[in-house]
Design a protein around this motif. Structure first.
Motif, mmCIF file in Angstrom:
data_model
loop_
_atom_site.group_PDB
_atom_site.id
_atom_site.type_symbol
_atom_site.label_atom_id
_atom_site.label_comp_id
_atom_site.label_asym_id
_atom_site.label_seq_id
_atom_site.Cartn_x
_atom_site.Cartn_y
_atom_site.Cartn_z
ATOM 1 N N ILE A 92 -9.131 21.590 -7.605
ATOM 2 C CA ILE A 92 -8.106 20.736 -8.108
ATOM 3 C C ILE A 92 -8.641 19.379 -7.749
ATOM 4 O O ILE A 92 -8.545 18.990 -6.428
ATOM 5 C CB ILE A 92 -6.786 21.151 -7.377
ATOM 6 N N PRO A 93 -8.893 18.260 -8.508
ATOM 7 C CA PRO A 93 -9.644 17.381 -8.367
ATOM 8 C C PRO A 93 -8.568 16.231 -7.901
ATOM 9 O O PRO A 93 -7.285 16.537 -7.886
ATOM 10 C CB PRO A 93 -10.321 16.648 -9.721
ATOM 11 N N PRO A 94 -9.077 15.136 -7.248
ATOM 12 C CA PRO A 94 -7.965 13.934 -7.039
ATOM 13 C C PRO A 94 -7.209 13.353 -8.081
ATOM 14 O O PRO A 94 -7.832 13.185 -9.387
ATOM 15 C CB PRO A 94 -8.865 13.009 -6.324
ATOM 16 N N PHE A 95 -5.986 12.939 -8.243
ATOM 17 C CA PHE A 95 -5.341 12.299 -9.388
ATOM 18 C C PHE A 95 -5.080 10.928 -8.923
ATOM 19 O O PHE A 95 -4.584 10.674 -7.697
ATOM 20 C CB PHE A 95 -4.133 13.447 -9.690
ATOM 21 N N PRO A 96 -4.820 10.102 -9.945
ATOM 22 C CA PRO A 96 -4.452 8.638 -9.501
ATOM 23 C C PRO A 96 -3.184 8.475 -9.451
ATOM 24 O O PRO A 96 -2.083 8.840 -10.292
ATOM 25 C CB PRO A 96 -5.166 7.934 -10.808
ATOM 26 N N PHE A 97 -2.608 7.759 -8.776
ATOM 27 C CA PHE A 97 -1.117 7.292 -8.454
ATOM 28 C C PHE A 97 -1.423 5.636 -8.303
ATOM 29 O O PHE A 97 -1.921 4.894 -7.391
ATOM 30 C CB PHE A 97 -0.660 7.645 -7.136
ATOM 31 N N ILE A 98 -0.540 4.936 -9.435
ATOM 32 C CA ILE A 98 -0.970 3.487 -9.703
ATOM 33 C C ILE A 98 0.315 2.810 -9.270
ATOM 34 O O ILE A 98 1.433 2.827 -9.815
ATOM 35 C CB ILE A 98 -1.314 3.302 -11.268
ATOM 36 N N LEU A 99 0.057 1.691 -8.404
ATOM 37 C CA LEU A 99 1.239 0.724 -7.921
ATOM 38 C C LEU A 99 0.741 -0.640 -8.193
ATOM 39 O O LEU A 99 -0.270 -1.151 -7.572
ATOM 40 C CB LEU A 99 1.479 0.892 -6.482
ATOM 41 N N ASN A 100 1.463 -1.368 -9.233
ATOM 42 C CA ASN A 100 1.036 -2.679 -9.741
ATOM 43 C C ASN A 100 -0.557 -3.104 -9.837
ATOM 44 O O ASN A 100 -1.081 -3.923 -9.364
ATOM 45 C CB ASN A 100 1.488 -3.558 -8.433
ATOM 46 N N ASP A 103 -3.064 -1.281 -8.693
ATOM 47 C CA ASP A 103 -3.963 -0.769 -7.863
ATOM 48 C C ASP A 103 -3.848 0.861 -7.750
ATOM 49 O O ASP A 103 -2.482 1.421 -7.932
ATOM 50 C CB ASP A 103 -3.462 -0.962 -6.311
ATOM 51 N N THR A 104 -4.882 1.592 -7.653
ATOM 52 C CA THR A 104 -4.648 3.115 -8.013
ATOM 53 C C THR A 104 -5.105 3.416 -6.541
ATOM 54 O O THR A 104 -5.987 3.297 -5.953
ATOM 55 C CB THR A 104 -5.923 3.520 -8.754
ATOM 56 N N THR A 105 -4.343 4.792 -6.168
ATOM 57 C CA THR A 105 -4.547 5.498 -4.889
ATOM 58 C C THR A 105 -4.660 6.839 -5.423
ATOM 59 O O THR A 105 -4.058 7.289 -6.132
ATOM 60 C CB THR A 105 -3.306 5.309 -4.135
ATOM 61 N N TRP A 106 -5.777 7.381 -4.763
ATOM 62 C CA TRP A 106 -6.177 8.891 -5.350
ATOM 63 C C TRP A 106 -5.606 9.727 -4.189
ATOM 64 O O TRP A 106 -5.612 9.611 -3.073
ATOM 65 C CB TRP A 106 -7.691 8.687 -5.548
ATOM 66 N N SER A 107 -5.199 10.855 -4.930
ATOM 67 C CA SER A 107 -4.729 12.109 -3.762
ATOM 68 C C SER A 107 -5.991 12.748 -3.529
ATOM 69 O O SER A 107 -6.979 12.596 -4.000
ATOM 70 C CB SER A 107 -3.901 13.073 -4.754
ATOM 71 N N ASN A 118 11.756 0.061 -2.797
ATOM 72 C CA ASN A 118 11.856 -0.686 -4.403
ATOM 73 C C ASN A 118 10.476 -0.636 -4.898
ATOM 74 O O ASN A 118 10.615 -1.374 -5.909
ATOM 75 C CB ASN A 118 12.110 -2.050 -3.673
ATOM 76 N N GLN A 119 9.373 0.261 -4.358
ATOM 77 C CA GLN A 119 8.256 0.257 -5.333
ATOM 78 C C GLN A 119 8.309 1.393 -6.388
ATOM 79 O O GLN A 119 8.963 2.247 -6.236
ATOM 80 C CB GLN A 119 7.018 0.584 -4.222
ATOM 81 N N LYS A 120 7.656 0.967 -7.651
ATOM 82 C CA LYS A 120 7.702 1.916 -8.739
ATOM 83 C C LYS A 120 6.285 2.467 -8.900
ATOM 84 O O LYS A 120 5.329 1.704 -9.440
ATOM 85 C CB LYS A 120 8.078 1.410 -10.015
ATOM 86 N N VAL A 121 6.003 3.456 -8.479
ATOM 87 C CA VAL A 121 4.701 4.220 -8.555
ATOM 88 C C VAL A 121 4.544 4.974 -10.021
ATOM 89 O O VAL A 121 5.566 5.896 -10.012
ATOM 90 C CB VAL A 121 4.425 4.984 -7.417
ATOM 91 N N ASN A 122 3.434 4.806 -10.842
ATOM 92 C CA ASN A 122 3.178 5.485 -11.878
ATOM 93 C C ASN A 122 2.289 6.766 -11.268
ATOM 94 O O ASN A 122 1.116 6.548 -10.805
ATOM 95 C CB ASN A 122 2.397 4.811 -13.060
ATOM 96 N N MET A 123 3.106 8.145 -11.665
ATOM 97 C CA MET A 123 2.556 9.238 -11.115
ATOM 98 C C MET A 123 1.896 10.037 -12.233
ATOM 99 O O MET A 123 2.430 10.064 -13.292
ATOM 100 C CB MET A 123 3.488 9.999 -10.343
ATOM 101 N N PRO A 124 1.024 10.908 -12.212
ATOM 102 C CA PRO A 124 0.525 11.802 -13.187
ATOM 103 C C PRO A 124 1.325 12.694 -13.583
ATOM 104 O O PRO A 124 2.405 13.217 -13.013
ATOM 105 C CB PRO A 124 -0.817 12.691 -12.494
ATOM 106 N N VAL A 125 1.605 13.097 -14.978
ATOM 107 C CA VAL A 125 2.349 13.859 -15.516
ATOM 108 C C VAL A 125 1.602 15.158 -16.195
ATOM 109 O O VAL A 125 0.540 14.994 -16.836
ATOM 110 C CB VAL A 125 3.202 13.408 -16.670
ATOM 111 N N LYS A 147 0.774 -1.444 0.085
ATOM 112 C CA LYS A 147 -0.102 0.036 -0.033
ATOM 113 C C LYS A 147 1.082 1.204 0.004
ATOM 114 O O LYS A 147 1.981 1.301 0.673
ATOM 115 C CB LYS A 147 -0.836 -0.118 1.112
ATOM 116 N N ILE A 148 0.222 2.306 -0.711
ATOM 117 C CA ILE A 148 1.028 3.630 -0.748
ATOM 118 C C ILE A 148 -0.079 4.573 -0.222
ATOM 119 O O ILE A 148 -1.065 4.490 -0.224
ATOM 120 C CB ILE A 148 1.538 4.001 -2.137
ATOM 121 N N THR A 149 0.338 5.448 0.332
ATOM 122 C CA THR A 149 -0.483 6.690 0.689
ATOM 123 C C THR A 149 -0.015 8.194 -0.087
ATOM 124 O O THR A 149 1.365 8.350 -0.417
ATOM 125 C CB THR A 149 -0.232 7.280 2.049
ATOM 126 N N VAL A 150 -0.978 8.947 -0.374
ATOM 127 C CA VAL A 150 -0.650 10.121 -1.410
ATOM 128 C C VAL A 150 -1.556 11.390 -0.699
ATOM 129 O O VAL A 150 -2.571 11.236 -0.344
ATOM 130 C CB VAL A 150 -1.278 10.012 -2.796
#
Length: 326
Positions: free
Chosen positions: A105-113, A115-119, A52-59, A23-26
């Motif tokens: 400013i809406p929530p933005f998705p942060f994806i790990l494996n 699974d999506t975590t929203w800001s 060691n986790q690689k999180v895909n962050m919004p660009v 799990k990650i927190t944003v």
């Protein structure tokens, strides 16, 4: 049955921490929730994750949302927690807005494996601090022009630096003159007295007379020196470029003295003609002609010289000196 339940408990104790570790927190943050129109603030996304986790962050390219524009490219930094169990990755954006509005400013998705975590969502109030006259067509600055105060300390430092450089140059000059060149620092230069043209010419004629060049066989040299002295004299007295002229051109420019000082004119004519014959026709003049050229040179200078008038005080001083000596 008890063994089966015990086995499930052991498996769960290993699987549950593994799932928890994924799990990650944003968290999204704004430096300020209220901003004047045209000003800037910072938007930050903080992601807490395992090393060691690689999180895909919004660009984002130009804007975060409509009306909220990017000023600078994204800056990213990473810090470790004190226990070293996880890291905190921060994305920093400098943003601005040019419209008086409330921006969401809406929530933005942060994806790990997968699974999506929203800001979390944010809001930014953009305020127009000045009253806008809509009836006027003039364009006004967002802020008034800043007029900086005059920096007297900077002026003083600049003047001090200039004086220091001048002092170093003066000291360097004194040291070089005194210890390297072995010369006085300041030399008294006496102004050279400018002698009258006829005094210079007569002195040069005396030198030619004493050298007796033609008596030693240097006839061409003798007549060349003689004409050069007269050419320089004519140039200073009559203000003509006689050094660049032929003998005939010099006589043409001096035709005015042919009537007033005929003997002087004829003397110069004789000197120039003999000299041309010697230099260009290899003429070998007689001793009398050589002597006549020198005598005519003295005659021409003495008859055309311009005496400088002495001031009245100098004349009186000379008369008093003569009387006292007598």
């Amino acid at each position: 049955m008890r063994k089966f339940l015990l086995l499930l408990f052991v498996i769960a104790s290993f699987v549950q921490p593994s799932l928890w570790a994924q799990k990650i927190t944003v968290q999204a943050k704004l430096d300020s929730t209220v901003m004047w129109i045209g000003n800037q603030t910072h938007l930050t996304f903080e992601v807490s994750q395992q090393p060691n986790q690689k999180v895909n962050m919004p660009v984002f390219s130009d804007t975060i949302v409509g009306g909220l524009e990017l000023v600078e490219p994204m800056r990213k930094d990473t810090t470790k927690s004190q226990d070293g169990g996880h890291i905190l990755v921060k994305q920093h954006y400098t943003v601005t807005a040019f419209k008086d509005s409330l921006l969401y400013i809406p929530p933005f998705p942060f994806i790990l494996n997968g699974d999506t975590t929203w800001s979390n969502s944010l809001s930014l109030k953009v305020v127009q601090p000045f009253k806008v006259d809509t009836a006027s067509n003039t364009i006004a600055d967002i802020k008034t022009v800043f007029d900086p105060k005059f920096d007297w300390w900077e002026l003083f430092k600049t003047i001090l630096l200039i004086l220091l450089i001048i002092a170093i140059l003066v000291v360097g000059f004194i040291l070089v003159r005194k210890y390297i060149q072995k010369r006085p620092v300041f030399e008294h230069v006496e102004s050279e007295e400018i002698l009258p043209a006829h005094v210079i010419a007569l002195s040069q004629l005396d030198k030619i007379k004493n050298e007796k060049s033609w008596q030693h066989g240097r006839i061409k040299e003798y007549h060349t020196e003689l004409t050069d002295v007269l050419r320089e004299y004519v140039e200073r007295i009559f203000n003509i470029k006689s050094m660049e002229m032929t003998s005939g051109e010099i006589l043409e420019h001096l035709v005015a003295i042919r009537n007033s000082k005929k003997s002087a004119y004829e003397s110069l004519k004789q000197i120039l003609q003999i000299a041309d014959l010697v230099k260009f026709a290899k003429w070998n003049p007689t001793p009398d002609e050589n002597e006549t050229s020198l005598i005519n040179a003295y005659l021409f200078v003495n008859q055309t010289k311009v005496e400088e008038l002495k001031p009245l005080e100098e004349i009186k001083s000379d008369e008093l000196k003569t009387i006292s000596e007598s």
